[in-house]
Write a protein that holds these residues in place. Sequence first.
Motif, mmCIF file in Angstrom:
data_model
loop_
_atom_site.group_PDB
_atom_site.id
_atom_site.type_symbol
_atom_site.label_atom_id
_atom_site.label_comp_id
_atom_site.label_asym_id
_atom_site.label_seq_id
_atom_site.Cartn_x
_atom_site.Cartn_y
_atom_site.Cartn_z
ATOM 1 N N PHE A 91 0.812 -1.222 0.000
ATOM 2 C CA PHE A 91 0.000 0.000 0.000
ATOM 3 C C PHE A 91 0.842 1.267 0.000
ATOM 4 O O PHE A 91 0.443 2.276 -0.576
ATOM 5 C CB PHE A 91 -0.992 -0.010 1.168
ATOM 6 N N ILE A 92 2.004 1.235 0.622
ATOM 7 C CA ILE A 92 2.904 2.387 0.540
ATOM 8 C C ILE A 92 3.349 2.588 -0.903
ATOM 9 O O ILE A 92 3.329 3.712 -1.426
ATOM 10 C CB ILE A 92 4.108 2.210 1.489
ATOM 11 N N ALA A 93 3.725 1.504 -1.577
ATOM 12 C CA ALA A 93 4.155 1.594 -2.975
ATOM 13 C C ALA A 93 3.015 2.042 -3.884
ATOM 14 O O ALA A 93 3.203 2.884 -4.777
ATOM 15 C CB ALA A 93 4.712 0.254 -3.445
ATOM 16 N N LEU A 94 1.816 1.500 -3.668
ATOM 17 C CA LEU A 94 0.671 1.885 -4.486
ATOM 18 C C LEU A 94 0.280 3.349 -4.267
ATOM 19 O O LEU A 94 -0.106 4.041 -5.211
ATOM 20 C CB LEU A 94 -0.526 0.981 -4.204
ATOM 21 N N SER A 95 0.366 3.821 -3.032
ATOM 22 C CA SER A 95 0.036 5.225 -2.791
ATOM 23 C C SER A 95 1.052 6.140 -3.460
ATOM 24 O O SER A 95 0.680 7.153 -4.057
ATOM 25 C CB SER A 95 -0.066 5.521 -1.296
ATOM 26 N N LEU A 96 2.318 5.781 -3.405
ATOM 27 C CA LEU A 96 3.341 6.583 -4.094
ATOM 28 C C LEU A 96 3.156 6.536 -5.609
ATOM 29 O O LEU A 96 3.324 7.549 -6.294
ATOM 30 C CB LEU A 96 4.743 6.083 -3.722
ATOM 31 N N ALA A 97 2.768 5.373 -6.125
ATOM 32 C CA ALA A 97 2.555 5.248 -7.570
ATOM 33 C C ALA A 97 1.354 6.063 -8.028
ATOM 34 O O ALA A 97 1.432 6.792 -9.029
ATOM 35 C CB ALA A 97 2.362 3.773 -7.943
ATOM 36 N N GLY A 98 0.237 5.956 -7.322
ATOM 37 C CA GLY A 98 -0.973 6.679 -7.719
ATOM 38 C C GLY A 98 -0.807 8.185 -7.643
ATOM 39 O O GLY A 98 -1.159 8.920 -8.574
ATOM 40 N N ILE A 99 -0.266 8.665 -6.534
ATOM 41 C CA ILE A 99 -0.059 10.104 -6.369
ATOM 42 C C ILE A 99 1.039 10.585 -7.317
ATOM 43 O O ILE A 99 0.926 11.651 -7.929
ATOM 44 C CB ILE A 99 0.291 10.425 -4.904
ATOM 45 N N GLY A 100 2.089 9.803 -7.453
ATOM 46 C CA GLY A 100 3.188 10.174 -8.355
ATOM 47 C C GLY A 100 2.750 10.279 -9.810
ATOM 48 O O GLY A 100 3.172 11.185 -10.532
#
Length: 180
Positions: A91-100
Amino acid sequence: MKTMSTNTEAANLDKEAGGGARELTGIYKTIAGSVAVLFSVFAIYTNGLSNIQEIYRNLIFLGLLLLLTFFFYPSGKKSSNTRFTLLDYVFIALSLAGIGYLLFNYSVIHVDRASQAITIDYVFAGITIIVLLEAARRQSVHSFRFSASSPSYMPCLAPTFRGSSVTQDSRWNAFCTGSI
């Protein structure tokens, strides 16, 4: 010994106030502290000193908030409060990917493509929605006891408004004063 009891008291106060349930140590504590300080400095800087576009400010704000959420709130009651699980990292990686994705492609989406979404936009929108729902679920589990009790006191505020019909009802007055 006083520092140990002080730390325990502070942790208990944090939990009573609805704070995060995860107790970070080592590098995770340093990273979370750095993100929290960066979050505070960013909020002060963007709201008082700079002129950044609102969409970029909100995306960075949301990204930092999501990071802190996944750092401090474990995924469930059975999850470890002292270490991260694979789900936390995902979820940390997905949040960074989505926002990024939105942060770096905002001008392409709205200027170059005239806000015409393509498949990859929908994919990252779906990822971001799932991440937001998971963050809301994690936070609401830990703060439910506070939010569940607050709506019952809302009618007690009614007498402060002019023309309120609640002021004439003795049952509400008894409820608000605690005599029921």
